[in-house]
Write a protein that holds these residues in place. Structure first.
Motif, PDB file in Angstrom:
ATOM      1  N   UNK A 156      -4.807  -5.692   8.745  1.00 24.09           N
ATOM      2  CA  UNK A 156      -4.171  -5.413   7.294  1.00 24.09           C
ATOM      3  C   UNK A 156      -2.973  -4.450   7.242  1.00 24.09           C
ATOM      4  N   UNK A 157      -1.709  -4.893   6.758  1.00 26.31           N
ATOM      5  CA  UNK A 157      -0.646  -4.226   6.434  1.00 26.31           C
ATOM      6  C   UNK A 157       0.369  -4.437   7.726  1.00 26.31           C
ATOM      7  N   UNK A 158      -0.212  -5.273   8.637  1.00 26.42           N
ATOM      8  CA  UNK A 158       0.787  -5.345   9.696  1.00 26.42           C
ATOM      9  C   UNK A 158       1.793  -6.411   9.336  1.00 26.42           C
ATOM     10  N   UNK A 159       2.597  -6.846  10.528  1.00 23.97           N
ATOM     11  CA  UNK A 159       3.877  -7.883  10.082  1.00 23.97           C
ATOM     12  C   UNK A 159       3.338  -9.239   9.652  1.00 23.97           C
ATOM     13  N   UNK A 160       2.329  -9.689  10.385  1.00 22.69           N
ATOM     14  CA  UNK A 160       1.836 -11.181  10.012  1.00 22.69           C
ATOM     15  C   UNK A 160       1.386 -11.054   8.590  1.00 22.69           C
ATOM     16  N   UNK A 230       7.706  -8.194  -6.568  1.00 20.32           N
ATOM     17  CA  UNK A 230       6.568  -8.747  -5.739  1.00 20.32           C
ATOM     18  C   UNK A 230       6.887  -8.071  -4.414  1.00 20.32           C
ATOM     19  N   UNK A 231       7.803  -8.143  -3.767  1.00 23.22           N
ATOM     20  CA  UNK A 231       8.257  -7.512  -2.475  1.00 23.22           C
ATOM     21  C   UNK A 231       7.697  -6.113  -2.274  1.00 23.22           C
ATOM     22  N   UNK A 232       8.281  -5.386  -3.471  1.00 32.10           N
ATOM     23  CA  UNK A 232       7.915  -3.992  -3.629  1.00 32.10           C
ATOM     24  C   UNK A 232       6.570  -3.865  -3.420  1.00 32.10           C
ATOM     25  N   UNK A 233       5.378  -4.569  -4.183  1.00 38.06           N
ATOM     26  CA  UNK A 233       4.044  -4.491  -4.278  1.00 38.06           C
ATOM     27  C   UNK A 233       3.572  -4.856  -2.822  1.00 38.06           C
ATOM     28  N   UNK A 234       3.982  -5.674  -2.209  1.00 36.12           N
ATOM     29  CA  UNK A 234       3.475  -6.211  -1.001  1.00 36.12           C
ATOM     30  C   UNK A 234       3.566  -5.160  -0.087  1.00 36.12           C
ATOM     31  N   UNK A 236       3.797  -1.899  -0.962  1.00 30.85           N
ATOM     32  CA  UNK A 236       3.039  -0.674  -1.085  1.00 30.85           C
ATOM     33  C   UNK A 236       1.688  -0.937  -0.710  1.00 30.85           C
ATOM     34  N   UNK A 237       1.079  -2.201  -0.982  1.00 31.79           N
ATOM     35  CA  UNK A 237      -0.214  -2.559  -0.507  1.00 31.79           C
ATOM     36  C   UNK A 237      -0.251  -2.460   1.026  1.00 31.79           C
ATOM     37  N   UNK A 238       0.594  -2.880   1.689  1.00 28.95           N
ATOM     38  CA  UNK A 238       0.732  -2.529   3.073  1.00 28.95           C
ATOM     39  C   UNK A 238       0.594  -1.190   3.439  1.00 28.95           C
ATOM     40  N   UNK A 270      11.762   1.299   2.685  1.00 26.88           N
ATOM     41  CA  UNK A 270      10.852   0.397   1.766  1.00 26.88           C
ATOM     42  C   UNK A 270       9.466   0.392   2.067  1.00 26.88           C
ATOM     43  N   UNK A 271       9.385   0.428   3.458  1.00 32.44           N
ATOM     44  CA  UNK A 271       7.746   0.718   3.866  1.00 32.44           C
ATOM     45  C   UNK A 271       7.543   2.246   4.107  1.00 32.44           C
ATOM     46  N   UNK A 272       8.315   2.846   4.557  1.00 24.54           N
ATOM     47  CA  UNK A 272       8.075   4.347   5.141  1.00 24.54           C
ATOM     48  C   UNK A 272       7.927   5.251   3.881  1.00 24.54           C
ATOM     49  N   UNK A 273       8.483   4.978   2.840  1.00 25.38           N
ATOM     50  CA  UNK A 273       8.436   5.888   1.755  1.00 25.38           C
ATOM     51  C   UNK A 273       7.076   5.970   1.257  1.00 25.38           C
ATOM     52  N   UNK A 274       6.477   4.527   0.778  1.00 23.94           N
ATOM     53  CA  UNK A 274       5.143   4.571   0.114  1.00 23.94           C
ATOM     54  C   UNK A 274       4.036   4.891   1.268  1.00 23.94           C
TER      55      UNK A 274
END
Length: 324
Positions: A156-160, A230-234, A236-238, A270-274
Motif C-alpha cells: 500500500x502506497x507503493x508505485x504499483x 484526484x491525483x493530489x488525493x491519491x 496523500x493517501x499513499x 507532491x509525495x514527500x510533503x504530505x
C-alpha cells in the motif's frame, strides 16, 4: 577463479536486475550493470533458473571490468523473497557455487538490502518504497516486517498502488463515474492508446503488470504537481499508507531512527510533503535520517560483512537466509 577477493551485491525487483562488485581498497569498482527484464515468478516462487540465466553474463562482465577476481561472497536482495523465495533458497546458492566457486551466499528480502543500504547495521526502521512497498525494523535481535504483501494484497502506497489508483481514476472518467480525472485519463491514453476500454486486455495478461502499473505513478505525480485534485488525493493517501508502514516497523515507543529509500521518492514534493506531515503525526519520537545508500549498496554491504564474518543483522529463514 584467481585474483583479488571481491564480493557481489544484486538487487532484483519489478524493474529488473542490478549487480555491483565490492572490491578491496586500491582496486576501482566498476559501474553497476543492469538487466531491464524482471526475474520471472513461477510455481515455486521467484525463478532461480531465470535469475541464474540473467546473472551469469552480468557477473562475468563485472569481473572482466576489474581484470578478474575471486568471488568470495554474494548477497542477493530480491522482491518477493520473504513469501516467494523457496526456489531461490533451494537452487541459487548451488548455481552460484557451480558458476563462480563462491560458497558464502546471502539471500535477502529486498527490504533487508534496503535496510542495510540505508542504516547499515544500526537498529532502526526503513521503508523501501519502489514498485512495491515494505517496512522493516530491527533491534538487531529480530526483524519487524510490515506490508510487502504484493500488489494484490498490500504494498500500500507503493508505485504499483499509486499507478493502479491513477488508472482507476482514468477509467472512472472514461465511464463518466464520480471520482474520475480527465487529466489522468489523458495521461493514460498517451501511454496506452485509445480507447481505454482496451486497457484491461493490455494489462491483465502481462507477467510484468506490477512494473507497468508502477510506470504510471510518475504520471500521477505530474498531474498532482499540475493541481489535479484526484491525483493530489491519491498521493496523500499513499503518504498515509507509507507512514502507517513506518510506524508499524518501529519499536512500540517509536523512539528509533527512520529512513526512507526507493525510487518512489523521486516523485518529489507532491509525495514527500504530505509524507513528512504524516510521519510527524504518527512518529513524533522517531528521528528521521537520510538513507546512506540504496538496496544495491545494501546488498554489497551484506556481502562484504558476510565475507568478513561481521554480519550482525538478524538471520531469518525468509528475510535473511545465509548459505555457507
Amino acid at each position: 577463479m584467481t585474483g583479488p577477493p571481491v564480493v557481489l551485491g544484486v538487487d532484483s525487483g519489478g524493474s529488473g536486475l542490478r549487480a555491483a562488485l565490492g572490491v578491496p581498497d586500491g582496486l576501482r569498482a566498476p559501474a553497476p550493470v543492469r538487466s531491464a527484464e524482471p526475474v520471472r515468478t513461477g510455481p515455486r516462487g521467484v525463478d532461480a533458473a531465470h535469475m541464474r540465466e540473467q546473472l551469469e553474463p552480468m557477473v562475468r562482465q563485472l569481473l572482466a571490468d576489474v581484470g578478474g577476481g575471486r568471488l568470495v561472497a554474494v548477497a542477493v536482495g530480491a522482491a518477493g523473497m520473504a513469501t516467494l523465495g523457496d526456489d531461490l533458497r533451494g537452487r541459487l546458492p548451488a548455481a552460484l557455487a557451480e558458476l563462480f566457486g563462491v560458497r558464502r551466499v546471502a539471500l535477502a528480502a529486498d527490504a533487508v538490502t534496503a535496510y542495510a543500504g540505508a542504516l547499515g547495521q544500526r537498529p532502526g526502521a526503513v521503508v523501501a518504497a519502489g514498485t512495491g512497498l515494505i517496512g522493516l525494523g530491527t533491534d538487531l535481535t529480530a526483524w519487524r516486517r510490515t506490508d510487502g504483501w504484493g500488489h494484490l494484497l498490500g504494498d500500500c502506497g507503493g508505485g504499483a498502488w499509486i499507478g493502479r489508483a491513477g488508472l482507476e481514476a482514468a477509467m472512472r472518467d472514461f465511464d463518466g463515474r464520480r471520482g474520475g480525472s480527465a487529466a489522468l485519463r489523458a495521461r493514460a491514453e498517451e501511454m496506452f492508446g485509445r480507447p481505454l476500454s482496451g486497457l484491461p486486455g493490455q494489462l491483465y495478461p502481462r507477467p510484468d503488470r506490477t512494473a507497468v502499473l508502477a510506470a504510471f505513478a510518475p504520471e500521477v505525480g505530474r498531474c498532482a504537481a499540475d493541481g489535479d485534485p484526484v491525483a493530489v488525493r491519491v498521493l496523500r493517501e499513499a503518504a498515509g499508507h507509507i507512514a502507517d508502514t513506518a510506524a508499524a516497523a518501529c519499536p512500540p515507543d517509536g523512539a528509533c531512527e527512520v529512513a526512507l529509500t526507493g525510487g518512489l521518492l523521486k516523485l518529489g514534493d507532491v509525495l514527500l510533503d504530505p509524507l513528512e506531515a504524516q510521519l510527524t503525526e504518527r512518529l513524533p519520537h522517531a528521528r528521521r535520517v537520510a538513507a546512506a545508500g540504496d538496496p544495491l549498496d545494501g546488498a554489497v554491504r551484506i556481502a562484504a560483512d558476510l565475507a568478513a564474518d561481521t554480519l550482525k543483522l538478524p538471520r531469518d529463514p525468509h528475510l535473511l537466509y545465509v548459505a555457507e
